[in-house]
Design a protein around this motif. Structure first.
Motif, mmCIF file in Angstrom:
data_model
loop_
_atom_site.group_PDB
_atom_site.id
_atom_site.type_symbol
_atom_site.label_atom_id
_atom_site.label_comp_id
_atom_site.label_asym_id
_atom_site.label_seq_id
_atom_site.Cartn_x
_atom_site.Cartn_y
_atom_site.Cartn_z
ATOM 1 N N VAL A 30 43.674 75.086 29.504
ATOM 2 C CA VAL A 30 43.762 73.717 28.977
ATOM 3 C C VAL A 30 42.676 73.385 27.967
ATOM 4 O O VAL A 30 42.638 72.277 27.453
ATOM 5 C CB VAL A 30 43.708 72.678 30.120
ATOM 6 C CG1 VAL A 30 44.936 72.792 30.988
ATOM 7 C CG2 VAL A 30 42.450 72.855 30.957
ATOM 8 N N THR A 31 41.775 74.347 27.660
ATOM 9 C CA THR A 31 40.696 74.042 26.717
ATOM 10 C C THR A 31 40.760 74.980 25.531
ATOM 11 O O THR A 31 41.262 76.107 25.624
ATOM 12 C CB THR A 31 39.315 74.176 27.381
ATOM 13 O OG1 THR A 31 39.150 75.520 27.840
ATOM 14 C CG2 THR A 31 39.189 73.224 28.545
ATOM 15 N N ASP A 32 40.231 74.508 24.409
ATOM 16 C CA ASP A 32 40.169 75.323 23.198
ATOM 17 C C ASP A 32 38.736 75.581 22.765
ATOM 18 O O ASP A 32 38.471 75.912 21.616
ATOM 19 C CB ASP A 32 40.938 74.649 22.051
ATOM 20 C CG ASP A 32 40.399 73.255 21.738
ATOM 21 O OD1 ASP A 32 39.468 72.827 22.434
ATOM 22 O OD2 ASP A 32 40.910 72.630 20.799
ATOM 23 N N ASP A 75 44.377 74.569 22.252
ATOM 24 C CA ASP A 75 44.838 73.292 22.778
ATOM 25 C C ASP A 75 46.278 73.447 23.284
ATOM 26 O O ASP A 75 47.062 74.212 22.722
ATOM 27 C CB ASP A 75 44.785 72.255 21.649
ATOM 28 C CG ASP A 75 45.230 70.891 22.115
ATOM 29 O OD1 ASP A 75 46.446 70.592 21.970
ATOM 30 O OD2 ASP A 75 44.390 70.131 22.618
ATOM 31 N N PRO A 76 46.656 72.732 24.359
ATOM 32 C CA PRO A 76 48.025 72.864 24.890
ATOM 33 C C PRO A 76 49.117 72.675 23.849
ATOM 34 O O PRO A 76 50.143 73.367 23.898
ATOM 35 C CB PRO A 76 48.073 71.784 25.981
ATOM 36 C CG PRO A 76 46.670 71.702 26.473
ATOM 37 C CD PRO A 76 45.805 71.904 25.253
ATOM 38 N N ALA A 77 48.925 71.767 22.906
ATOM 39 C CA ALA A 77 49.960 71.560 21.887
ATOM 40 C C ALA A 77 50.235 72.844 21.116
ATOM 41 O O ALA A 77 51.391 73.148 20.787
ATOM 42 C CB ALA A 77 49.536 70.450 20.932
ATOM 43 N N GLU A 78 49.183 73.630 20.860
ATOM 44 C CA GLU A 78 49.358 74.882 20.116
ATOM 45 C C GLU A 78 50.042 75.940 20.954
ATOM 46 O O GLU A 78 50.990 76.583 20.506
ATOM 47 C CB GLU A 78 48.005 75.400 19.626
ATOM 48 C CG GLU A 78 48.111 76.714 18.862
ATOM 49 C CD GLU A 78 46.775 77.259 18.406
ATOM 50 O OE1 GLU A 78 46.704 78.454 18.011
ATOM 51 O OE2 GLU A 78 45.779 76.496 18.450
ATOM 52 N N TRP A 79 49.558 76.123 22.213
ATOM 53 C CA TRP A 79 50.159 77.221 22.971
ATOM 54 C C TRP A 79 51.553 76.887 23.489
ATOM 55 O O TRP A 79 52.352 77.793 23.750
ATOM 56 C CB TRP A 79 49.246 77.728 24.070
ATOM 57 C CG TRP A 79 48.812 76.830 25.191
ATOM 58 C CD1 TRP A 79 47.572 76.347 25.416
ATOM 59 C CD2 TRP A 79 49.610 76.360 26.301
ATOM 60 N NE1 TRP A 79 47.533 75.595 26.569
ATOM 61 C CE2 TRP A 79 48.769 75.603 27.140
ATOM 62 C CE3 TRP A 79 50.948 76.516 26.667
ATOM 63 C CZ2 TRP A 79 49.212 74.990 28.307
ATOM 64 C CZ3 TRP A 79 51.398 75.909 27.832
ATOM 65 C CH2 TRP A 79 50.537 75.154 28.629
ATOM 66 N N ILE A 80 51.886 75.611 23.618
ATOM 67 C CA ILE A 80 53.273 75.251 23.961
ATOM 68 C C ILE A 80 54.191 75.634 22.805
ATOM 69 O O ILE A 80 55.284 76.185 23.009
ATOM 70 C CB ILE A 80 53.388 73.755 24.303
ATOM 71 C CG1 ILE A 80 52.704 73.457 25.647
ATOM 72 C CG2 ILE A 80 54.870 73.336 24.371
ATOM 73 C CD1 ILE A 80 52.647 71.976 25.996
ATOM 74 N N ASP A 81 53.760 75.378 21.559
ATOM 75 C CA ASP A 81 54.569 75.772 20.406
ATOM 76 C C ASP A 81 54.708 77.288 20.311
ATOM 77 O O ASP A 81 55.770 77.812 19.948
ATOM 78 C CB ASP A 81 53.951 75.222 19.118
ATOM 79 C CG ASP A 81 54.329 73.766 18.866
ATOM 80 O OD1 ASP A 81 55.219 73.255 19.578
ATOM 81 O OD2 ASP A 81 53.726 73.137 17.975
ATOM 82 N N GLN A 82 53.641 78.021 20.646
ATOM 83 C CA GLN A 82 53.735 79.481 20.641
ATOM 84 C C GLN A 82 54.708 79.969 21.710
ATOM 85 O O GLN A 82 55.458 80.917 21.487
ATOM 86 C CB GLN A 82 52.342 80.086 20.877
ATOM 87 C CG GLN A 82 51.340 79.837 19.759
ATOM 88 C CD GLN A 82 51.690 80.578 18.489
ATOM 89 O OE1 GLN A 82 52.397 81.595 18.520
ATOM 90 N NE2 GLN A 82 51.197 80.083 17.360
#
Length: 425
Positions: free
Chosen positions: A245-247, A277-284
């Protein structure tokens, strides 16, 4: 000159020759620390030297190299030569002094007092960070000064192993020494070594053979895994993810895509990881779903999933990219959770792609995994999820069954090349 009856393995004779770096590594019982302690004490009697004994973390002087030096002062009959103080050891006859410190919280400024050091002994040198080495080495700058390091190799990317063992430094003498090289190898360790070899040869190769964990393996053995150039044409695809959950330097988020063949072999097909960030890894994750069309996505139950569940579902709706999500409980220890995948790997049924950097990274993490906290193991957690999800996975259909399904496909949209349609799951 006073003769001091020291005993050490003949393989370590070059320790007396001048060299900027003296690197001694190997398994337990090789005589590394015992030889260094005796050599430093003997040198300190023959001439005035300043010795700095360091570790990465030294919570107290009792946790330093001081005790082995004190033991040999008594054993070698040097109590008339040295005075043992609370935080240091001083010579009674010349200016020889031994000081002890931890490096983790040191800076170039705070180590300035060590610039007059003649010999620095770095014990458990594998645990000393790159930052600490980069502060220490330029500090030990007195003409003719030396840095001695003793350690049992743990990871191939540890600074001391990578610089001096994996690569060649012309200013370094490097010696690997194990119990077989030591005539004074304790009988008690002979018994314990044999027991460990019978129980876990991979761990034995690290503890007594001096191999890196990534080479020896502990729970996972390197020679269990095979490599492939092209995957089979028939695979049932699945994805597993370990969420962070952290970047800003926390755990990595890892997504691993796997294929299950008609004969039950697991193929690692694709991978993504990052401290994001979760927004990035959810898109990945969404991109991998769209690319590979997995039949199911495995994830870990817990606080992180509860906090992000709605965000993942929302992004699936926004992109119209869907997959059946399967949350698995995280009961038991990390090591126990990894056993299902380890069982598949030990049978030679886990294959990794050739020529992929993430594949080598994954293999190294698996072979370095001990089940203990403190080292990167997020990729291992993905493999553990796949192993625990095997009961809910199906082998790909053999060729004949796929031909029968193709006939069904003429009349029903419920099946495609991978089995039940990913679009309707």
């Amino acid at each position: 000159m006073r003769r001091i009856p020291i005993e050490y393995p003949a393989k370590l004779d070059p320790i007396w020759e001048p060299r900027r770096f003296k690197i001694i590594h190997g398994g337990r019982g090789g005589g590394k620390s015992h030889t260094v302690a005796q050599a430093l004490l003997a040198k300190g009697v023959a001439e005035s030297i300043r010795v700095l004994c360091v570790r990465e973390v030294q919570k107290s002087v009792e946790k330093s190299s001081k005790q082995v030096l004190v033991d040999y002062i008594n054993k070698l009959g040097l109590t008339d030569c040295y005075e043992v103080l609370k935080t240091e050891i001083r010579s009674k006859a010349n200016d020889t002094a031994f000081d002890f410190t931890g490096l983790r919280d040191q800076t170039a400024d705070s180590l300035k007092s060590a610039e007059g050091t003649d010999i620095c002994w770095a014990e458990e040198a594998h645990s000393i960070s790159t930052h600490s080495w980069n502060v220490l080495i330029p500090t030990i700058r007195k003409p003719g000064s030396e840095i001695w390091a003793t350690f049992n190799a743990t990871h191939e990317d540890d600074y001391v192993y990578d610089r001096f063992v994996a690569h060649t430094d012309p200013d370094a003498w490097v010696c690997r020494i194990n119990g077989a090289d030591n005539p004074w190898f304790p009988p008690e360790l002979t018994t314990e070594s044999a027991k460990l070899k019978n129980l876990n040869e991979g761990l034995w190769r690290h503890v007594y053979g001096g191999e890196c964990m990534t080479q020896a393996g502990v729970i996972f053995q390197r020679d269990w895994f095979r490599f492939y150039s092209l995957p089979p044409s028939r695979l049932n695809i699945y994805i597993a993810s370990d969420y962070g959950v952290t970047d800003d330097g926390g755990d990595h988020t890892e997504h691993g895509v796997w294929g299950l063949s008609p004969t039950g072999e697991l193929y690692a097909l694709d991978w993504w990881y990052g401290q994001a960030d979760p927004a990035e890894w959810i898109d990945q994750w969404i991109e991998l779903i769209a690319k590979h069309r997995p039949l199911a996505a495995f994830e870990e139950k817990g606080v992180i999933l509860r906090s992000l569940d709605s965000s993942i579902n929302k992004r699936m709706r926004e992109t119209q990219t869907f997959v059946r999500r399967v949350a698995l409980p995280s009961a038991s220890s990390k090591a126990e959770r990894a056993l299902g995948f380890a069982a598949r790997a030990s049978a030679g049924t886990v294959l990794l792609p050739e020529g992929k950097p993430w594949s080598i990274r994954l293999l190294n993490q698996l072979c370095a995994f001990t089940g203990e906290d403190g080292r990167a193991d997020d990729a291992v957690d993905v493999c553990s999820l796949i192993g625990r999800g095997l009961d809910q996975m199906a082998n790909a259909a053999p060729a004949e069954q796929r031909r029968r399904r193709s006939l069904i496909n003429d009349y029903s949209p419920e099946f495609d090349d991978y089995g039940p349609s990913w679009k309707t799951v």
